[in-house]
Design a protein around this motif. Sequence first.
Motif, PDB file in Angstrom:
ATOM      1  N   MET A   1     -36.347  22.155 -15.567  1.00 34.02           N
ATOM      2  CA  MET A   1     -37.723  22.344 -15.157  1.00 34.02           C
ATOM      3  C   MET A   1     -38.622  21.853 -16.291  1.00 34.02           C
ATOM      4  SD  MET A   1     -37.324  26.069 -13.384  1.00 34.02           S
ATOM      5  CE  MET A   1     -38.795  26.020 -12.405  1.00 34.02           C
ATOM      6  N   THR A   2     -39.650  21.106 -15.914  1.00 35.37           N
ATOM      7  CA  THR A   2     -40.566  20.561 -16.911  1.00 35.37           C
ATOM      8  C   THR A   2     -42.006  20.836 -16.507  1.00 35.37           C
ATOM      9  OG1 THR A   2     -40.536  18.409 -15.804  1.00 35.37           O
ATOM     10  CG2 THR A   2     -38.982  18.718 -17.603  1.00 35.37           C
ATOM     11  N   ASP A   3     -42.881  20.904 -17.486  1.00 35.64           N
ATOM     12  CA  ASP A   3     -44.308  21.118 -17.263  1.00 35.64           C
ATOM     13  C   ASP A   3     -44.907  19.841 -16.679  1.00 35.64           C
ATOM     14  OD1 ASP A   3     -47.002  21.679 -17.349  1.00 35.64           O
ATOM     15  OD2 ASP A   3     -47.035  22.186 -19.470  1.00 35.64           O
ATOM     16  N   ASP A   4     -45.701  19.974 -15.616  1.00 40.31           N
ATOM     17  CA  ASP A   4     -46.308  18.786 -14.998  1.00 40.31           C
ATOM     18  C   ASP A   4     -47.622  18.390 -15.650  1.00 40.31           C
ATOM     19  OD1 ASP A   4     -48.121  20.638 -14.044  1.00 40.31           O
ATOM     20  OD2 ASP A   4     -47.756  20.220 -11.926  1.00 40.31           O
ATOM     21  N   GLY A   5     -48.078  19.135 -16.662  1.00 35.70           N
ATOM     22  CA  GLY A   5     -49.323  18.818 -17.351  1.00 35.70           C
ATOM     23  C   GLY A   5     -50.552  19.393 -16.693  1.00 35.70           C
ATOM     24  N   PHE A   6     -50.387  20.025 -15.515  1.00 40.76           N
ATOM     25  CA  PHE A   6     -51.515  20.606 -14.791  1.00 40.76           C
ATOM     26  C   PHE A   6     -51.311  22.096 -14.535  1.00 40.76           C
ATOM     27  CE2 PHE A   6     -51.331  16.129 -13.562  1.00 40.76           C
ATOM     28  CZ  PHE A   6     -52.615  15.732 -13.914  1.00 40.76           C
ATOM     29  N   GLY A   7     -50.453  22.722 -15.329  1.00 41.62           N
ATOM     30  CA  GLY A   7     -50.191  24.149 -15.172  1.00 41.62           C
ATOM     31  C   GLY A   7     -49.066  24.460 -14.202  1.00 41.62           C
ATOM     32  N   GLY A   8     -48.457  23.449 -13.636  1.00 41.31           N
ATOM     33  CA  GLY A   8     -47.346  23.646 -12.710  1.00 41.31           C
ATOM     34  C   GLY A   8     -46.030  23.248 -13.343  1.00 41.31           C
ATOM     35  N   VAL A   9     -44.983  23.409 -12.574  1.00 43.61           N
ATOM     36  CA  VAL A   9     -43.639  23.097 -13.058  1.00 43.61           C
ATOM     37  C   VAL A   9     -42.971  22.143 -12.085  1.00 43.61           C
ATOM     38  CG1 VAL A   9     -41.388  24.083 -13.623  1.00 43.61           C
ATOM     39  CG2 VAL A   9     -43.445  25.349 -14.174  1.00 43.61           C
ATOM     40  N   LEU A  10     -42.325  21.112 -12.622  1.00 45.45           N
ATOM     41  CA  LEU A  10     -41.554  20.161 -11.818  1.00 45.45           C
ATOM     42  C   LEU A  10     -40.067  20.433 -12.011  1.00 45.45           C
ATOM     43  CD1 LEU A  10     -43.411  16.831 -12.685  1.00 45.45           C
ATOM     44  CD2 LEU A  10     -43.582  18.152 -10.574  1.00 45.45           C
ATOM     45  N   THR A  11     -39.339  20.384 -10.918  1.00 48.25           N
ATOM     46  CA  THR A  11     -37.892  20.512 -10.995  1.00 48.25           C
ATOM     47  C   THR A  11     -37.297  19.125 -10.855  1.00 48.25           C
ATOM     48  OG1 THR A  11     -37.974  22.693  -9.982  1.00 48.25           O
ATOM     49  CG2 THR A  11     -35.860  21.579  -9.959  1.00 48.25           C
ATOM     50  N   SER A  12     -36.471  18.753 -11.812  1.00 47.71           N
ATOM     51  CA  SER A  12     -35.808  17.458 -11.738  1.00 47.71           C
ATOM     52  C   SER A  12     -34.326  17.662 -12.014  1.00 47.71           C
ATOM     53  CB  SER A  12     -36.426  16.474 -12.729  1.00 47.71           C
ATOM     54  OG  SER A  12     -36.301  16.963 -14.048  1.00 47.71           O
ATOM     55  N   TYR A  13     -33.521  16.753 -11.501  1.00 42.61           N
ATOM     56  CA  TYR A  13     -32.079  16.842 -11.642  1.00 42.61           C
ATOM     57  C   TYR A  13     -31.561  15.616 -12.370  1.00 42.61           C
ATOM     58  CZ  TYR A  13     -32.380  20.547  -8.179  1.00 42.61           C
ATOM     59  OH  TYR A  13     -32.695  21.701  -7.521  1.00 42.61           O
ATOM     60  N   GLY A  14     -30.552  15.815 -13.173  1.00 46.99           N
ATOM     61  CA  GLY A  14     -29.887  14.721 -13.868  1.00 46.99           C
ATOM     62  C   GLY A  14     -28.387  14.919 -13.763  1.00 46.99           C
ATOM     63  N   PRO A  15     -27.629  13.865 -13.899  1.00 47.96           N
ATOM     64  CA  PRO A  15     -26.178  13.989 -13.765  1.00 47.96           C
ATOM     65  C   PRO A  15     -25.577  14.816 -14.905  1.00 47.96           C
ATOM     66  CG  PRO A  15     -26.779  11.761 -14.432  1.00 47.96           C
ATOM     67  CD  PRO A  15     -28.047  12.500 -14.160  1.00 47.96           C
ATOM     68  N   ILE A  16     -24.627  15.686 -14.540  1.00 48.32           N
ATOM     69  CA  ILE A  16     -23.923  16.474 -15.554  1.00 48.32           C
ATOM     70  C   ILE A  16     -22.431  16.166 -15.565  1.00 48.32           C
ATOM     71  CG2 ILE A  16     -25.596  18.356 -15.580  1.00 48.32           C
ATOM     72  CD1 ILE A  16     -23.637  19.956 -13.823  1.00 48.32           C
ATOM     73  N   GLY A  17     -21.944  15.435 -14.558  1.00 54.29           N
ATOM     74  CA  GLY A  17     -20.537  15.083 -14.547  1.00 54.29           C
ATOM     75  C   GLY A  17     -20.112  14.500 -13.209  1.00 54.29           C
TER      76      GLY A  17
END
Length: 95
Positions: A1-17
């Motif tokens: 989860m990352t900050d979207d810069g506007f007070g919200g949160v973005l969920t993003s996925y990346g490969p783990i295996g």
Amino acid sequence: MTDDGFGGVLTSYGPIGTIWAHRADVKDAEKFQYGGINATLTSRFTVRSSDFSRGIKATDRLAHDGLDWNITGLKESADGRLRFIEISATAENNG
């Protein structure tokens, strides 16, 4: 989860295996929604039990056959204790 810069949160996925799996389709459905057709596919992925596969959680996602799959359930397979794990997952194919 990352900050979207506007007070919200973005969920993003990346490969783990990467892991080998057997996929068995359970059901599919199509419905009209918002002026288009929404196709949903539910499948069961069976993977060999390992430290990696036992660490998979329902908040993770699978990538297979060009689709992103949301995990809806995890359980030990009936084929033997700690041998296999069954992962139930659903994907939308709107393409």
